[in-house]
Design a protein around this motif. Structure first.
Motif, PDB file in Angstrom:
ATOM      1  N   ILE A  54       0.134  14.949  11.528  1.00 22.20           N
ATOM      2  CA  ILE A  54      -0.202  16.290  12.027  1.00 22.20           C
ATOM      3  C   ILE A  54      -0.234  17.278  10.871  1.00 22.20           C
ATOM      4  N   MET A  55       0.739  17.142   9.970  1.00 27.62           N
ATOM      5  CA  MET A  55       0.761  18.011   8.804  1.00 27.62           C
ATOM      6  C   MET A  55      -0.530  17.860   8.013  1.00 27.62           C
ATOM      7  N   ALA A  56      -0.952  16.623   7.831  1.00 20.95           N
ATOM      8  CA  ALA A  56      -2.183  16.381   7.081  1.00 20.95           C
ATOM      9  C   ALA A  56      -3.375  17.004   7.790  1.00 20.95           C
ATOM     10  N   ALA A  57      -3.439  16.798   9.106  1.00 18.66           N
ATOM     11  CA  ALA A  57      -4.582  17.326   9.850  1.00 18.66           C
ATOM     12  C   ALA A  57      -4.594  18.854   9.768  1.00 18.66           C
ATOM     13  N   GLY A  58      -3.411  19.468   9.839  1.00 16.30           N
ATOM     14  CA  GLY A  58      -3.349  20.921   9.764  1.00 16.30           C
ATOM     15  C   GLY A  58      -3.802  21.444   8.413  1.00 16.30           C
ATOM     16  N   LEU A  59      -3.555  20.670   7.355  1.00 14.34           N
ATOM     17  CA  LEU A  59      -3.977  21.103   6.020  1.00 14.34           C
ATOM     18  C   LEU A  59      -5.443  20.801   5.762  1.00 14.34           C
ATOM     19  N   GLY A  60      -6.126  20.223   6.752  1.00 10.77           N
ATOM     20  CA  GLY A  60      -7.532  19.886   6.556  1.00 10.77           C
ATOM     21  C   GLY A  60      -7.750  18.527   5.924  1.00 10.77           C
ATOM     22  N   LEU A  61      -6.671  17.730   5.816  1.00 16.12           N
ATOM     23  CA  LEU A  61      -6.800  16.382   5.221  1.00 16.12           C
ATOM     24  C   LEU A  61      -7.076  15.393   6.349  1.00 16.12           C
ATOM     25  N   TYR A  62      -8.290  15.498   6.933  1.00 20.50           N
ATOM     26  CA  TYR A  62      -8.561  14.728   8.139  1.00 20.50           C
ATOM     27  C   TYR A  62      -8.576  13.233   7.873  1.00 20.50           C
TER      28      TYR A  62
ATOM     29  N   SER B 119       1.791  14.054  21.089  1.00 21.44           N
ATOM     30  CA  SER B 119       2.222  13.432  19.845  1.00 21.44           C
ATOM     31  C   SER B 119       3.659  13.771  19.493  1.00 21.44           C
ATOM     32  N   ALA B 120       4.409  14.270  20.461  1.00 25.06           N
ATOM     33  CA  ALA B 120       5.841  14.478  20.292  1.00 25.06           C
ATOM     34  C   ALA B 120       6.165  15.321  19.065  1.00 25.06           C
ATOM     35  N   GLN B 121       5.555  16.499  18.981  1.00 23.20           N
ATOM     36  CA  GLN B 121       5.876  17.413  17.890  1.00 23.20           C
ATOM     37  C   GLN B 121       6.860  18.469  18.394  1.00 23.20           C
ATOM     38  N   VAL B 122       7.718  18.918  17.529  1.00 19.71           N
ATOM     39  CA  VAL B 122       8.729  19.915  17.860  1.00 19.71           C
ATOM     40  C   VAL B 122       8.042  21.158  18.424  1.00 19.71           C
ATOM     41  N   PRO B 123       8.481  21.739  19.527  1.00 21.22           N
ATOM     42  CA  PRO B 123       9.665  21.382  20.321  1.00 21.22           C
ATOM     43  C   PRO B 123       9.344  20.529  21.546  1.00 21.22           C
ATOM     44  N   LEU B 124       8.179  19.928  21.586  1.00 23.57           N
ATOM     45  CA  LEU B 124       7.800  19.144  22.766  1.00 23.57           C
ATOM     46  C   LEU B 124       8.016  17.651  22.524  1.00 23.57           C
ATOM     47  N   HIS B 125       8.952  17.327  21.644  1.00 21.74           N
ATOM     48  CA  HIS B 125       9.113  15.934  21.229  1.00 21.74           C
ATOM     49  C   HIS B 125      10.186  15.202  22.019  1.00 21.74           C
ATOM     50  N   THR B 126      10.934  15.920  22.862  1.00 20.08           N
ATOM     51  CA  THR B 126      12.174  15.337  23.366  1.00 20.08           C
ATOM     52  C   THR B 126      11.949  14.156  24.299  1.00 20.08           C
ATOM     53  N   TRP B 127      10.735  14.005  24.792  1.00 20.18           N
ATOM     54  CA  TRP B 127      10.503  12.908  25.737  1.00 20.18           C
ATOM     55  C   TRP B 127      10.391  11.561  25.036  1.00 20.18           C
ATOM     56  N   LEU B 128       9.950  11.563  23.772  1.00 22.86           N
ATOM     57  CA  LEU B 128       9.603  10.277  23.157  1.00 22.86           C
ATOM     58  C   LEU B 128      10.811   9.358  22.944  1.00 22.86           C
ATOM     59  N   PRO B 129      11.920   9.865  22.414  1.00 26.09           N
ATOM     60  CA  PRO B 129      13.067   8.960  22.280  1.00 26.09           C
ATOM     61  C   PRO B 129      13.528   8.408  23.633  1.00 26.09           C
TER      62      PRO B 129
ATOM     63  N   ALA C 135     -10.258  28.252  12.366  1.00 26.28           N
ATOM     64  CA  ALA C 135      -8.991  28.887  12.741  1.00 26.28           C
ATOM     65  C   ALA C 135      -7.939  28.633  11.671  1.00 26.28           C
ATOM     66  N   PRO C 136      -8.014  29.358  10.555  1.00 17.90           N
ATOM     67  CA  PRO C 136      -7.098  29.070   9.444  1.00 17.90           C
ATOM     68  C   PRO C 136      -5.623  29.252   9.805  1.00 17.90           C
ATOM     69  N   HIS C 137      -5.322  30.276  10.609  1.00 19.02           N
ATOM     70  CA  HIS C 137      -3.905  30.497  10.921  1.00 19.02           C
ATOM     71  C   HIS C 137      -3.372  29.407  11.828  1.00 19.02           C
ATOM     72  N   ALA C 138      -4.153  29.040  12.828  1.00 20.21           N
ATOM     73  CA  ALA C 138      -3.723  27.965  13.708  1.00 20.21           C
ATOM     74  C   ALA C 138      -3.543  26.680  12.913  1.00 20.21           C
ATOM     75  N   SER C 139      -4.438  26.435  11.967  1.00 16.77           N
ATOM     76  CA  SER C 139      -4.313  25.223  11.161  1.00 16.77           C
ATOM     77  C   SER C 139      -3.021  25.219  10.375  1.00 16.77           C
ATOM     78  N   GLU C 140      -2.697  26.379   9.808  1.00 21.67           N
ATOM     79  CA  GLU C 140      -1.433  26.456   9.066  1.00 21.67           C
ATOM     80  C   GLU C 140      -0.254  26.182   9.984  1.00 21.67           C
ATOM     81  N   MET C 141      -0.335  26.751  11.195  1.00 25.08           N
ATOM     82  CA  MET C 141       0.751  26.510  12.145  1.00 25.08           C
ATOM     83  C   MET C 141       0.880  25.018  12.444  1.00 25.08           C
ATOM     84  N   VAL C 142      -0.261  24.358  12.637  1.00 21.82           N
ATOM     85  CA  VAL C 142      -0.244  22.925  12.897  1.00 21.82           C
ATOM     86  C   VAL C 142       0.450  22.197  11.752  1.00 21.82           C
ATOM     87  N   ALA C 143       0.068  22.534  10.539  1.00 20.36           N
ATOM     88  CA  ALA C 143       0.647  21.848   9.382  1.00 20.36           C
ATOM     89  C   ALA C 143       2.151  22.083   9.312  1.00 20.36           C
ATOM     90  N   ILE C 144       2.569  23.325   9.579  1.00 25.43           N
ATOM     91  CA  ILE C 144       4.002  23.624   9.486  1.00 25.43           C
ATOM     92  C   ILE C 144       4.773  22.878  10.578  1.00 25.43           C
TER      93      ILE C 144
END
Lengths: 636, 531
Positions: A325-333, A235-245, A281-290
């Protein structure tokens, strides 16, 4: 019944791809290609509709079923089936994939008409749709991973469609390798699950995880982080996003389908599908949201300086997926899936109209060589306006409701949610700004210097019709979930979201966020209008030299590419060179050369009876046998 | 029917006959013999009882019985697939020889290939340590001549290195074989080279370690594992392409098979002792092979070094001592054979028709060669083990099992997976894509004869990708049996040990004269006697 239909949905696009792929060396008649290419997807969409309405007619608890083809592998306690899962979440994805896919493939029949390898294009598009369906329909992590990798392959093939163009080849490789990195994240997560739970079925994992893994422990956090490596790469999220453009090297319909509407949202699907694991995994979820919030901001800033119409849209896609992704990380599925749905409509729309513009200008993609196109392409103007309003979050267009839902519910989801909600609001200003920057510069303002060589021509019906359908969907698509009015999506997805915290925003927050969103959109649009349209575009020229350092930084895309190259790629390459040039000839090779020398010398000594090493082999055999025989005799 | 003896005798006899015939007849004889052998292998598959984990279809005849050398043949769930792989790949090689025979000495060339096939099949079926050794050594002879006489420039040095390197290992193994029989006699009172009869012999820790080391050295050289791989690049580079296919696809399995047939079941204590070293070296092989494959200049070398990496995965699956990993390793032995064979076939097509060896000299071949590009893409994806390919299934199972015991090794091995995508895409894109190089695509496009070779390989790969269980269900009981002693030696939880550990001599056996007073034996301490 609908179990078998699921296989039909999955295999029809594959059949289309195979028929087109193996139909001989000569290019078949284009009409046949169209029938095989579009017809299979249309039938697949029709079958998906049947499944959807069948499930809709059932009780909410009865809307999930698994259909198994055969036992794929059995390794001790671990049993893996080739099986599909139909549930509200997968069916929602299937509707978008086949529905939007059908529109885009139909559009391509005209867009690609004068391009090369007509048949190959449709074969690869059909293959992509097959792979994407497998990804969302899989009933276990193994086939999720297989679908995950096969969409990567399809994406690789279509980015590198013009395979004699070095930039396309490089972009395809970059996309593939980064996605393999993501695959590795998924496989590692699967290893942890297989070892800890002895199952890789969704039902098994989500059923056992809460009890066996516990809440907030190291193992669930590890699984969630590893899964997110896969999600971030896809899903091209930082820092693995460089391929999408860079992936914009592919034909425009590819960008619309794969790199906007469907494949790049697979990461969102993954997090939502694994909601049970992320709730553990609350911490991982927070990381996802951030990560999502950081991505949405960085990408939005970069989008404001892009000069290529497709790259504006590409960075906008990265940014919009950041919201999901931010929404999913915050639990807003539900919010994540809602934004996925509306984004699929308006971003596919924007890419397809961009294709209309590019087509009209015979391949021109730079927005500084566009301008004043409104009078040549009125339909494109109107539909782009719809798309821009939808993505900017102007009511009552689709994006308004989905983005608002995320921002409002995030605000009420704790301290982190408040911060990220504000980031999202800033992103909304930027979004409105860069979209209308593109809109005004393409359709308004002066024509480029010297005018157009040929008058830009509007597209034919095969391209226009899908654009109009998507414009309608982008207008009304948000109405399936309107705050305080209806919650259709919430209740539809309920069965799939086993661990949904079901966060709701208070009325006060709803109203405040709506107001803020509208102000943000208006601010962005107003600023774009002020710079790019109000003064006939002259103000843009005056401001071109302002803030050169910032501009440079944004044009370098925050310098991710060179840093990653220096830190990751170059060391591996140097190590490989060192091994090949340094170690191979002298290291172990030197050891052996010495060994050969000694052996050769030894062989020379016994040359009277021996002639060459093969005989030595036979000799060794005989000596061995004599030793054995002697030993036996002595041993008796 | 003595299926197993026929499997060995048919290619050997046909090989000798073919070598003496004029080439026109020889190639027909060779192709027919290749197909008949493949048919026999399929017959064995049908005769095989997949619920049994021990050797079956046993054939036993005295030969030089005074010396302990007996014609004992058995097939088990592991060797079954290696026999099928060998017969299949050699069958294709002989068909390829039928289509394009070398101009010089064609009959002898095909005859030697058949002899090599007979030797390899004998190796995979041997149930007697000395017989194993005879076949181990005798397969070297045909390969020596095949490379030495029909190879390209630099073949003399390459084949010398190949033979010396392998010989060093195998002579040490011979010592190990003899020592094993004698030490076992002291323990059990029975002098035998029969592999099945030697299982469960309670060697002391020191004995088990030294004996395992003697065998393992021969095996890792044959594989080859880093740092014993120095013979491989030159040999693979100079050998005729068909011979390279045979070396990479089939002969490399001899070393792996040795671990499964002899190393783990006979010397569990040694296997447990060297486990960590071997895990580390397999990971080094994976990373080293991948990195060098990335930077290697010629097409053949890329595939050759990638093969080192792939064999590292297989070895990892074995030495990690885990049921799931070993299932994966056995599956991956078949997969690697299929993948590397088709990769070398494609490399052979490109290099021979274009006359270019270097990756940098080629480019843009896809234009004008769509079929070749499609086949190459398929093989590239299988080689980098994209999920959905047959190789993925094998790697996935290997790494699941490894993760249970050595998670760090899995993280490192995963770097190898990423590098695999880098070096394989480099190979594919530099040759097929980009601007056209010195050679145009139409000169290298697939011809009907190429389809004869590639279609069966691709079909087999697809079949395994869709239904790996077809292989796994036959290998399961054998894998459990092979692994159990080493698992006990490593004190693995009882839930993971899925087969009975043989005890030799049997507990109810009468004590030998001079034996110490028996201390109440439990399965544990008969396996791993404390010194």
């Amino acid at each position: 019944m609908i179990g078998s239909l699921a296989w039909v949905v999955l295999l029809l696009p594959l059949a289309g791809a195979l028929v087109l792929g193996f139909s001989g060396s000569a290019e078949p008649p284009k009409a046949l290609t169209r029938v095989a290419g579009v017809g299979t997807i249309a039938l697949s969409f029709a079958a998906t509709l049947v499944i959807f309405f069948t499930l809709l007619g059932r009780d909410a608890d009865d809307r999930a079923l698994t259909t198994t083809a055969w036992r794929w592998a059995e390794l001790g306690p671990l049993r893996i089936d080739l099986a599909l899962l139909l549930d509200p979440l997968s069916v929602l994805m299937m509707l978008v994939i086949t529905g939007v896919g059908m529109l885009i493939v139909a559009y391509s029949t005209e867009y690609m008409n004068h391009d090369r390898d007509y048949r190959r294009f449709f074969a690869e598009m059909d293959f992509f749709i097959f792979a994407m369906l497998l990804l969302v329909m899989a009933a276990n992590f193994v086939f999720l991973i297989i679908g995950w990798a096969l969409v990567g392959l399809a994406s690789y093939l279509l980015i590198g469609y013009y395979y004699d163009r070095p930039s396309a080849v490089a972009a395809a490789k970059k996309a593939f390798v980064i996605n393999v990195l993501g695959d590795v994240g998924l496989v590692l997560a699967a290893f942890v699950m297989a070892v800890k739970l002895d199952t890789l079925d969704y039902a098994g994992v989500f059923g056992l995880a809460p009890e066996k893994l516990g809440h907030g422990g190291l193992i669930p956090e590890l699984i969630a982080v590893l899964l997110f490596v896969g999600a971030a790469a896809k899903s091209a999220q930082v820092p693995l996003h460089t391929w999408l453009p860079d992936a914009m090297e592919g034909p425009t319909p590819v960008s619309a389908l794969i790199h906007a509407a469907t494949m790049v949202t697979a990461g969102v699907y993954l997090v939502v599908r694994c909601n049970v694991l992320y709730q553990l995994a609350p911490h991982a979820s927070e990381m996802v949201a951030i990560v999502g919030a950081v991505t949405l901001f960085i990408a939005a800033t970069i989008a404001t300086v892009q000069e290529d119409i497709k790259r504006v849209l590409a960075w906008s896609t990265v940014s919009q997926i950041g919201y999901m992704i931010m929404a999913a990380g915050l639990g807003l599925y539900t919010g994540a899936m809602f934004h996925f749905l509306t984004h699929a409509f308006f971003k596919a729309l924007l890419f397809l109209v961009a294709g209309v513009v590019i087509h009209a200008l015979v391949g021109e993609q730079g927005i500084d060589r566009m301008g004043g196109l409104k009078k040549y392409l009125p339909v494109a103007w109107a539909t782009t306006l719809v798309g821009c309003l939808a993505i900017s979050g102007v009511p009552p267009f689709a994006g308004f409701f989905s983005k608002d839902e995320i921002l409002a519910r995030a605000w009420d989801a704790g301290d982190l949610g408040k911060v990220l909600s504000i980031v999202g609001l800033v992103g909304a200003v930027l979004t409105a700004f860069y979209m209308f920057r593109m809109f005004f510069r393409v359709f308004h303002g002066p024509e480029p210097e010297g005018g157009y060589a040929h008058a830009p021509h509007p597209s034919g019906p095969a391209m226009t019709l899908p654009v109009i359908v998507l414009a309608v969907l982008s207008t009304v698509g948000g109405l399936i979930q309107v705050p305080t009015v209806n919650h259709w999506l919430d209740s539809w997805l309920d069965v799939s979201l086993m661990a949904d915290p079901a966060l709701e925003a208070s009325h006060a927050t709803e109203w405040r966020t709506m107001t803020m969103s509208v102000i943000a959109a208006a601010a962005g649009i107003g600023l774009a209008w002020f710079i790019f349209a109000a003064d006939g575009g002259r103000r843009r020229v005056q401001m071109a030299g302002a803030m050169p350092a910032l501009r440079r930084f944004l044009l370098d895309q925050w310098r991710f590419d060179p840093v990653i190259d220096d830190a990751v790629v170059a060391p591996g390459r140097d190590l490989g060179d060192a091994a090949y040039r340094g170690f191979e000839p002298y290291g172990s090779g030197g050891l052996v050369r010495g060994g050969v020398g000694v052996a050769t010398a030894a062989a020379r000594l016994v040359r009277a009876t021996q002639n060459g090493l093969v005989r030595m082999s036979a000799f060794g055999l005989v000596v061995g046998l004599i030793v054995v025989a002697a030993a036996m005799i002595l041993g008796r | 029917m003595p299926w197993l003896t026929l499997l060995i005798v048919v290619p050997l006899a046909a090989g000798i006959v073919a070598a003496l015939l004029p080439s026109a007849t020889a190639r027909l004889v060779a192709a027919v013999a290749g197909l008949v052998t493949a048919g026999l292998a399929v017959a064995v598959l049908f005769e095989f009882n997949r619920t049994v984990g021990t050797g079956q279809l046993t054939e036993h005849h005295g030969w030089a019985s005074e010396a302990g050398l007996e014609w004992t043949l058995r097939v088990d769930g592991i060797s079954l697939w290696l026999v099928l792989l060998t017969a299949g790949i050699f069958g294709l090689a002989l068909v390829a020889g039928f289509l394009h025979m070398p101009a010089r000495g064609g009959a002898q060339y095909l005859g030697l290939i058949l002899i090599a096939e007979g030797a390899l099949l004998g190796l995979f079926l041997a149930g007697n340590l000395l017989l194993f050794y005879v076949f181990w050594e005798s397969m070297l002879i045909p390969f020596y001549f095949l490379v030495g006489m029909w190879g390209s420039e630099g073949r003399r040095q390459a084949v010398m290195r190949f033979v010396v390197y392998t010989m060093v290992g195998s002579l040490i193994m011979l010592v190990g074989i003899v020592a094993t029989a004698f030490i076992a006699r002291d323990v059990t009172g029975q002098f035998t080279f029969d592999i099945q009869a030697l299982q469960g012999v309670a060697f002391s820790d020191t004995q088990s370690r030294w004996l395992f080391a003697a065998f393992a050295l021969a095996f890792v050289i044959k594989l080859p594992m880093w740092p014993f791989h120095a013979w491989l690049p030159d040999t693979y580079r100079t050998a005729p392409i068909v011979v390279t296919v045979l070396l990479a696809a089939v002969m490399s399995k001899a070393g792996v098979y040795g671990f499964l047939k002899i190393g783990l079941p006979l010397f569990p204590g040694g296997a447990a002792f060297f486990q960590n070293v071997l895990v580390l070296l397999s990971v080094v092989s994976i990373l080293y092979g991948s990195l060098v494959a990335w930077r290697a200049p010629t097409l053949r070398l890329v595939v050759a070094y990638s093969s080192i990496a792939h064999l590292g995965f297989i070895l990892l699956g074995i030495v990690t001592i885990d049921g799931q990993a070993l299932q994966g390793a056995v599956l991956q032995m078949v997969n690697h054979g299929l993948v590397v064979a088709s990769a070398f076939v494609i490399v052979g097509i490109i290099t021979q028709r274009s006359g270019r060896e270097k990756v940098a000299d080629l480019g843009g071949l896809a234009e004008g060669a769509p079929w070749l590009a499609g086949a190459f893409l398929f093989v590239t994806m299988a080689s980098l083990a994209i999920p959905g390919s047959n190789a993925f299934a094998g790697e996935f199972f290997i790494l699941i099992g490894t993760f249970r015991h050595h998670w760090w090794a899995v993280f490192l091995a995963c770097l190898g997976i990423i590098y695999a995508s880098v070096y394989m895409l480099r190979l594919f894109q530099r040759t097929m894509n980009g601007p056209r190089g010195q050679v145009s695509g139409s000169t290298v496009e697939m011809r009907p004869g190429d389809f004869v070779l590639l279609v069966p390989l691709v079909a087999a790969m697809l079949a395994i990708a869709l239904w790996p269980q077809g292989v796994l269900r036959t290998t399961g009981p054998t894998v459990d049996r092979v692994l159990a002693p080493a698992q006990v030696a490593l004190n693995r939880p009882a839930s993971q040990v899925r087969a009975r550990v043989p005890v030799n001599p049997p507990e109810e056996a009468l004590p030998l004269p001079g034996d110490p007073e028996p201390t109440a034996p439990t399965p544990q301490n008969t396996q791993v006697p404390t010194p």
